[in-house]
Design an enzyme around this catalytic site. Sequence first.
Site, PDB file in Angstrom:
ATOM      1  N   CYS A 135       0.816  -1.226   0.000  1.00 12.63           N
ATOM      2  CA  CYS A 135       0.000   0.000   0.000  1.00 12.63           C
ATOM      3  C   CYS A 135       0.843   1.267   0.000  1.00 12.63           C
ATOM      4  CB  CYS A 135      -0.952  -0.005   1.190  1.00 12.63           C
ATOM      5  SG  CYS A 135      -2.054  -1.427   1.183  1.00 12.63           S
ATOM      6  N   HIS A 285      -3.766   7.035   1.745  1.00 12.47           N
ATOM      7  CA  HIS A 285      -4.042   5.683   1.261  1.00 12.47           C
ATOM      8  C   HIS A 285      -5.417   5.253   1.771  1.00 12.47           C
ATOM      9  CE1 HIS A 285      -4.019   1.535   0.453  1.00 12.47           C
ATOM     10  NE2 HIS A 285      -3.849   1.173   1.711  1.00 12.47           N
ATOM     11  N   ASN A 315     -10.028  -1.053  -0.461  1.00 13.18           N
ATOM     12  CA  ASN A 315      -8.589  -0.820  -0.467  1.00 13.18           C
ATOM     13  C   ASN A 315      -8.015  -1.424  -1.749  1.00 13.18           C
ATOM     14  OD1 ASN A 315      -5.834  -0.799  -0.043  1.00 13.18           O
ATOM     15  ND2 ASN A 315      -5.933  -1.575   2.056  1.00 13.18           N
TER      16      ASN A 315
END
Length: 358
Positions: A135, A285, A315
């Site tokens: 990520c 993020h 995500n």
Amino acid sequence: MSYPRHMIRTKILGLGSYVPERVVDNHELAFLDDRHVRQPTRQTETSDEWIQQRTGVRERRYVPNDGSVWTSDLALHAARRALADAGVDAAELDCIIFGTLSPDFHFPGTGVILQTKLGIAERTSCACFDIRQQCSAFIYGLQMADAFIRTGTYRRILLVGAELHSHALDFTTRGRDVTVLFGDGAGALVLGPVETDDPRAGVVYTSAHADGTGASDLCLKIFEIARLPYLDYDARDRDHNALMYPRMEGKRVFLHAVRGMVMSTQAALARTGMTWDDIQWFVPHQANLRINEKVAEVAGIPRDKVLNTIELYGNTTAASVPLTIDHWRQHGRVKRGDRILSSVFGSGFTWGAAIFTL
Ligand code: COA
């Protein structure tokens, strides 16, 4: 690092993103089997209420379940859009930096596969890097691209993050803490040099951090190379195939994410001397809406400057920041010339921040 006045700076020439068409909402997710087919009975004990309350996710996108789509295909769509936005021909690229935790194969990296799909495989002077910062890949990749461009190593870099998560999730109650979070998608930037005396043009600041003691708190092993044979289970045997799926210590990840993102955000402002008056948007993020709300609260970020898309896409790991910026650009909120502070956190642990002008 933060830069003094300099002639060559890194400009964002173009931006693009892509998500597959299939929308899977929280309710449908609970009824999907591991072939993504909706069953009459619930396969995972979860609820829309739990997922929205704890994560903010309402729905996510999945690729078709017919085996036709690879991570490199998601990347290809986003890359073509970013190239068109930049007015750059794929043949002009001299570097691809590909961030993913869901590569097409274990090796070679997906960068070379994307190079072929872009039709520039004969362009052997195009270097292809795959990076493994999960990520945090967008910030790590941006720092690499910035360094390459400022040193004159490359002139046209494609930075792409793409993830096909939906094939590597556990569609049973065992995997529900992770499965509800993730979705498929891709985001890409095209970057190049610009001569300017404006210290606030293009990429202004990047920082990247890591703490490897968190490696087992969020990981997907699939195999263990120290063993012989290194892969020794029946993938269809639910009692023995746990290595096929991500495992996560959710609470530890949550706490470290808030800390890493707050600290890197505060450091970005301190090192550049900027305040929120100089910055239009905070793009964190997209791991969990509660993480982003906590980061905004602790770091004193004006709420109306925080951009999220986790409600819609979940995500998407390496794709989440460029996907979020592009989503809000398509909706007219983000504009060329806006300055963005982005901060990320991911498996590793890895984290970082960047300030750049779009
Ligand atoms: N649906 C319903 N219940 C669920 C669930 C789901 N999808 N996932 C977990 N639960 C259950 C747990 O089994 C637990 O049940 P128990 O009390 O009977 O044992 C209960 O909910 C509470 O679990 P807990 O782990 O304490 O919840 P939480 O508030 O920490 O939320 C996460 C779990 C995963 C949402 C949260 O820890 C998180 O978001 N962590 C960070 C994850 C992340 O950002 N990862 C990517 C980083 S890049």
